[in-house]
Design a protein around this motif. Structure first.
Motif, PDB file in Angstrom:
ATOM      1  N   SER A   1       6.834   5.922  -6.005  1.00  0.00           N
ATOM      2  CA  SER A   1       5.623   5.542  -6.723  1.00  0.00           C
ATOM      3  C   SER A   1       5.966   4.997  -8.112  1.00  0.00           C
ATOM      4  O   SER A   1       6.789   5.574  -8.827  1.00  0.00           O
ATOM      5  CB  SER A   1       4.725   6.767  -6.859  1.00  0.00           C
ATOM      6  OG  SER A   1       3.528   6.430  -7.505  1.00  0.00           O
TER       7      SER A   1
ATOM      8  N   ARG B   1      -1.568   0.719  -2.131  1.00  0.00           N
ATOM      9  CA  ARG B   1      -2.590   1.044  -1.144  1.00  0.00           C
ATOM     10  C   ARG B   1      -3.117   2.428  -1.474  1.00  0.00           C
ATOM     11  O   ARG B   1      -2.554   3.121  -2.329  1.00  0.00           O
ATOM     12  CB  ARG B   1      -2.007   0.959   0.261  1.00  0.00           C
ATOM     13  CG  ARG B   1      -0.906   1.975   0.549  1.00  0.00           C
ATOM     14  CD  ARG B   1      -0.351   1.897   1.955  1.00  0.00           C
ATOM     15  NE  ARG B   1      -1.343   1.878   2.989  1.00  0.00           N
ATOM     16  CZ  ARG B   1      -1.894   2.965   3.539  1.00  0.00           C
ATOM     17  NH1 ARG B   1      -1.500   4.155   3.158  1.00  0.00           N
ATOM     18  NH2 ARG B   1      -2.801   2.847   4.474  1.00  0.00           N
ATOM     19  N   PRO B   2      -4.184   2.873  -0.799  1.00  0.00           N
ATOM     20  CA  PRO B   2      -4.676   4.226  -1.052  1.00  0.00           C
ATOM     21  C   PRO B   2      -3.548   5.251  -0.899  1.00  0.00           C
ATOM     22  O   PRO B   2      -2.718   5.151   0.003  1.00  0.00           O
ATOM     23  CB  PRO B   2      -5.743   4.412   0.023  1.00  0.00           C
ATOM     24  CG  PRO B   2      -6.242   3.012   0.276  1.00  0.00           C
ATOM     25  CD  PRO B   2      -5.009   2.142   0.152  1.00  0.00           C
ATOM     26  N   GLY B   3      -3.508   6.194  -1.797  1.00  0.00           N
ATOM     27  CA  GLY B   3      -2.432   7.184  -1.817  1.00  0.00           C
ATOM     28  C   GLY B   3      -1.345   6.826  -2.813  1.00  0.00           C
ATOM     29  O   GLY B   3      -0.428   7.587  -3.045  1.00  0.00           O
ATOM     30  N   GLY B   4      -1.412   5.604  -3.387  1.00  0.00           N
ATOM     31  CA  GLY B   4      -0.503   5.208  -4.451  1.00  0.00           C
ATOM     32  C   GLY B   4       0.828   4.642  -4.017  1.00  0.00           C
ATOM     33  O   GLY B   4       1.691   4.399  -4.846  1.00  0.00           O
ATOM     34  N   THR B   5       1.021   4.411  -2.715  1.00  0.00           N
ATOM     35  CA  THR B   5       2.282   3.827  -2.271  1.00  0.00           C
ATOM     36  C   THR B   5       2.174   2.306  -2.212  1.00  0.00           C
ATOM     37  O   THR B   5       1.081   1.750  -2.134  1.00  0.00           O
ATOM     38  CB  THR B   5       2.710   4.394  -0.902  1.00  0.00           C
ATOM     39  OG1 THR B   5       4.049   3.959  -0.627  1.00  0.00           O
ATOM     40  CG2 THR B   5       1.786   3.941   0.205  1.00  0.00           C
TER      41      THR B   5
ATOM     42  N   SER C   1       2.038  -1.245  -0.720  1.00  0.00           N
ATOM     43  CA  SER C   1       1.480  -1.692   0.558  1.00  0.00           C
ATOM     44  C   SER C   1       2.511  -2.428   1.412  1.00  0.00           C
ATOM     45  O   SER C   1       3.455  -3.035   0.896  1.00  0.00           O
ATOM     46  CB  SER C   1       0.283  -2.623   0.312  1.00  0.00           C
ATOM     47  OG  SER C   1       0.724  -3.865  -0.210  1.00  0.00           O
TER      48      SER C   1
END
Length: 137
Positions: free
Chosen positions: A90, A43-47, A49
């Motif tokens: 990550s 998801r946005p931010g690289g984590t 989902s």
């Protein structure tokens, strides 16, 4: 069912997602499943989902149930409670450790812990209930 049989069954009935999961180990009333994380799981931010973690929990409970009852494609999720406890690491795979807490004729209840590979503390936990179809269905 053992890990190769479950893998073949998933490929047969859920080919659209079979490559998202690697059945690493199957024991009586337990299993270990891996999701190889790819860019589409982020998801946005690289984590990783939430839907990716939910899918791993759901499929892991399905696998633990099938390992005990055999190949019944129509076993379905009837309840889920999931806690997202910490941000996954990550760029590493997610691994589930699943234990069947109850296996009856009509329901199975599983506890699933999800980990980022290489990190000791779980990132999520879920309790999943599956309805088991009658034999032959």
């Amino acid at each position: 069912m053992d890990a190769p049989a479950i893998t073949a069954f998933l490929r047969q009935v859920f080919d659209q997602v079979a490559d998202d999961f690697v059945v690493e180990d199957v024991q009586p009333m337990a299993c270990r499943v891996r999701t190889p994380i790819q860019a589409r799981h982020l998801r946005p931010g690289g984590t990783v989902s939430g839907p990716t973690m939910f899918a791993l929990a759901d499929v892991s409970a399905y696998i633990a149930t099938l390992a005990m009852i055999g190949p019944r494609a129509l076993a379905v999720t009837t309840n889920c409670s999931m806690d997202f406890m910490r941000k996954p690491a990550s760029g590493v795979d997610l691994i589930s450790e699943t234990r069947l807490l109850k296996l009856g004729r009509q329901l199975s209840v599983s506890h699933v812990l999800i980990y980022s590979e290489g990190i000791e503390a779980p990132v999520a936990q879920a309790t999943m209930t599956y309805a088991i179809p009658p034999a032959g269905v």
